[in-house]
Scaffold this motif. Structure first.
Motif, PDB file in Angstrom:
ATOM      1  N   TYR A 189     -38.144  -5.753  90.336  1.00  8.38           N
ATOM      2  CA  TYR A 189     -38.157  -6.794  89.319  1.00  8.38           C
ATOM      3  C   TYR A 189     -36.775  -6.982  88.697  1.00  8.38           C
ATOM      4  CZ  TYR A 189     -43.176  -6.454  89.915  1.00  8.38           C
ATOM      5  OH  TYR A 189     -44.436  -6.451  90.460  1.00  8.38           O
ATOM      6  N   ALA A 212     -35.093 -10.814  88.778  1.00  7.83           N
ATOM      7  CA  ALA A 212     -34.679 -11.429  87.516  1.00  7.83           C
ATOM      8  C   ALA A 212     -33.521 -12.397  87.722  1.00  7.83           C
ATOM      9  CB  ALA A 212     -34.291 -10.352  86.500  1.00  7.83           C
ATOM     10  N   SER A 216     -39.233  -6.106  84.104  1.00  6.99           N
ATOM     11  CA  SER A 216     -38.574  -7.311  83.603  1.00  6.99           C
ATOM     12  C   SER A 216     -39.511  -8.076  82.687  1.00  6.99           C
ATOM     13  CB  SER A 216     -38.124  -8.222  84.760  1.00  6.99           C
ATOM     14  OG  SER A 216     -39.235  -8.775  85.438  1.00  6.99           O
ATOM     15  N   SER A 234     -39.663 -12.190  81.383  1.00  3.58           N
ATOM     16  CA  SER A 234     -39.046 -13.504  81.599  1.00  3.58           C
ATOM     17  C   SER A 234     -39.804 -14.575  80.829  1.00  3.58           C
ATOM     18  CB  SER A 234     -39.015 -13.844  83.089  1.00  3.58           C
ATOM     19  OG  SER A 234     -40.322 -13.888  83.631  1.00  3.58           O
ATOM     20  N   TYR A 235     -39.101 -15.692  80.603  1.00  6.09           N
ATOM     21  CA  TYR A 235     -39.702 -16.803  79.870  1.00  6.09           C
ATOM     22  C   TYR A 235     -39.100 -18.110  80.375  1.00  6.09           C
ATOM     23  CZ  TYR A 235     -40.849 -20.043  76.098  1.00  6.09           C
ATOM     24  OH  TYR A 235     -41.297 -21.121  75.385  1.00  6.09           O
ATOM     25  N   GLU A 236     -39.975 -19.059  80.680  1.00  6.19           N
ATOM     26  CA  GLU A 236     -39.542 -20.403  81.061  1.00  6.19           C
ATOM     27  C   GLU A 236     -40.141 -21.394  80.069  1.00  6.19           C
ATOM     28  OE1 GLU A 236     -39.929 -21.592  85.088  1.00  6.19           O
ATOM     29  OE2 GLU A 236     -39.372 -19.627  85.894  1.00  6.19           O
ATOM     30  N   ALA A 294     -34.577 -21.055  80.795  1.00  2.48           N
ATOM     31  CA  ALA A 294     -35.254 -19.904  81.401  1.00  2.48           C
ATOM     32  C   ALA A 294     -34.419 -18.655  81.127  1.00  2.48           C
ATOM     33  CB  ALA A 294     -35.430 -20.101  82.897  1.00  2.48           C
ATOM     34  N   ALA A 348     -34.401 -14.098  81.332  1.00  2.00           N
ATOM     35  CA  ALA A 348     -35.024 -12.878  81.836  1.00  2.00           C
ATOM     36  C   ALA A 348     -34.191 -11.672  81.428  1.00  2.00           C
ATOM     37  CB  ALA A 348     -35.163 -12.921  83.354  1.00  2.00           C
ATOM     38  N   ALA A 356     -34.119  -7.540  82.429  1.00  2.00           N
ATOM     39  CA  ALA A 356     -34.673  -6.585  83.396  1.00  2.00           C
ATOM     40  C   ALA A 356     -34.002  -5.231  83.234  1.00  2.00           C
ATOM     41  CB  ALA A 356     -34.478  -7.093  84.821  1.00  2.00           C
ATOM     42  N   THR A 375     -30.341 -12.509  82.481  1.00  2.00           N
ATOM     43  CA  THR A 375     -30.055 -13.752  83.188  1.00  2.00           C
ATOM     44  C   THR A 375     -30.595 -14.935  82.392  1.00  2.00           C
ATOM     45  OG1 THR A 375     -32.115 -13.819  84.474  1.00  2.00           O
ATOM     46  CG2 THR A 375     -30.285 -12.560  85.404  1.00  2.00           C
ATOM     47  N   GLY A 376     -30.005 -16.091  82.650  1.00  2.00           N
ATOM     48  CA  GLY A 376     -30.468 -17.304  81.996  1.00  2.00           C
ATOM     49  C   GLY A 376     -30.055 -18.527  82.782  1.00  2.00           C
TER      50      GLY A 376
END
Length: 353
Positions: A113, A117, A189, A191-193, A199, A201, A203, A228-229
């Motif tokens: 994961y 991410a 991880s 994450s969100y969208e 978006a 994340a 991790a 990450t984004g």
């Protein structure tokens, strides 16, 4: 009446068979690459690369109204007949149980994961043999012997939580530290969208064996976090424009003699623009990693990449890549590399099915 019952039974059997049938999927991705200073040597090489070509089957079988069995088995195929893409090599595969609106538990071998991410908005050249993230930064791992849980984003209002536990099955990194229990290594991880184009994340890897590019690809048990984004600018009127970013930090899980305070810092930024009303997409990437330890000169890797895609249809595209990977003097000297940069120019075709 008997004929009617027979016809009904046959129809029912046919529907059940269709419902239970697995889906065949895959893709072939081939490039002709001109590589200057291949592997930071004096060599110039022309390569035909298979670029993670694959074939797989997947499916879902209803057990109750809310519970299903899910499965996937995927193999790498060698389109070019050589190199690391050995025919029918093990890629992702799992067997699991899916609970509607809750999540999926699955067991097998699949991407960590931490790795996932970084999605398509960050790892824009991910399948290319010469341009994969694994040659720059820590964490691009597909783990054996894992049990994972992936929550359904609908359960938490768009937030998804994933966690996997890897069983070491007796692997020893030294004589006193055998990894032979449940969850010897953990990858997780969140994450969100959103519906506004953003978006995100976060991790983490904990005691996961990973390859370190700054250590000439040595594998170490590693603790790491990755953020990450991405943002889709079509939500504010700039159709087709997507910006991606990544930052991560990694350090060994265990103390290492001669490499005290060893760590890696890495970041990347990407931009992709699908030109409206055309088949063209242009994209660019910059990614950098710095490996440091007490008493060492910092070892640095930088990669610059440009790409152009032309979609023939939804399944097929032609594309070109131009990228250069540079290492600093400390890394060049540490591993006796003849050159400090490698340049790749490639033309390719990808077909998905």
């Amino acid at each position: 009446m008997k004929k009617l019952l027979l016809a009904t039974a046959v129809a029912t059997l046919s529907l059940s068979t269709v419902h239970a049938a697995p889906t065949l999927y895959g893709k072939l991705n081939v490039t002709l690459d001109q590589v200057s200073n291949a592997d930071f040597s004096d060599d110039k090489v022309t390569e035909l690369n298979s670029n993670a070509s694959r074939i797989g089957i997947k499916g879902e079988e209803a057990l109750t109204d809310t519970i299903s069995a899910v499965y996937l088995a995927e193999w790498g195929v060698s389109t070019d007949g050589a190199g690391s893409d050995t025919d029918l090599s093990a890629r992702n595969r799992f067997l699991g149980v899916k609970f509607a609106n809750v999540g999926t538990v699955k067991a097998g071998k699949f991407d960590s994961y931490f790795k996932t991410a970084a999605g398509s908005a960050q790892d824009i050249f991910g399948d290319h043999t010469r341009l994969d993230f694994t040659d720059v930064l820590v964490g691009e791992d597909r783990l054996n012997n894992v049990i994972g849980f992936e929550s359904d984003p609908k359960m938490l209002g768009g937030v998804q939580f994933n966690i996997m536990a890897q069983q070491g099955e007796g692997d020893e990194d030294d004589a006193s530290n055998s990894r032979d229990g449940f969850g010897d290594s953990i990858s997780t991880s969140v994450s969100y969208e959103s519906d506004i184009g953003l978006a995100l994340a976060l991790a983490g890897n904990f005691d996961v064996q990973s390859k370190w590019a700054g250590l000439d690809s040595d594998k170490l048990y590693t603790d790491a976090y990755r953020l990450t984004g991405s943002y889709d600018f079509s939500k504010i009127g700039a159709d087709g424009l997507v910006l991606g970013g990544l930052f991560q930090h990694a350090e060994p899980s265990d103390d290492l003699d001669g490499a005290e305070s060893l760590e890696e810092q890495a970041f990347g930024i990407t931009l992709a623009y699908s030109i409206p009303s055309t088949a063209w997409t242009v994209k660019g990437e910059y990614i950098a990693a710095e490996t440091s330890a007490d008493g060492w000169d910092d070892r640095e890797i930088d990669r610059y990449g440009l790409g152009v895609d032309y979609k023939l249809n939804k399944q097929t595209k032609l594309y070109g890549v131009l990228a250069q990977t540079k290492i600093n003097e400390a890394l060049q000297v540490a591993y006796d590399r003849a050159e400090d940069k490698e340049t790749v120019f490639g033309l390719g075709m990808e077909v998905k099915f």
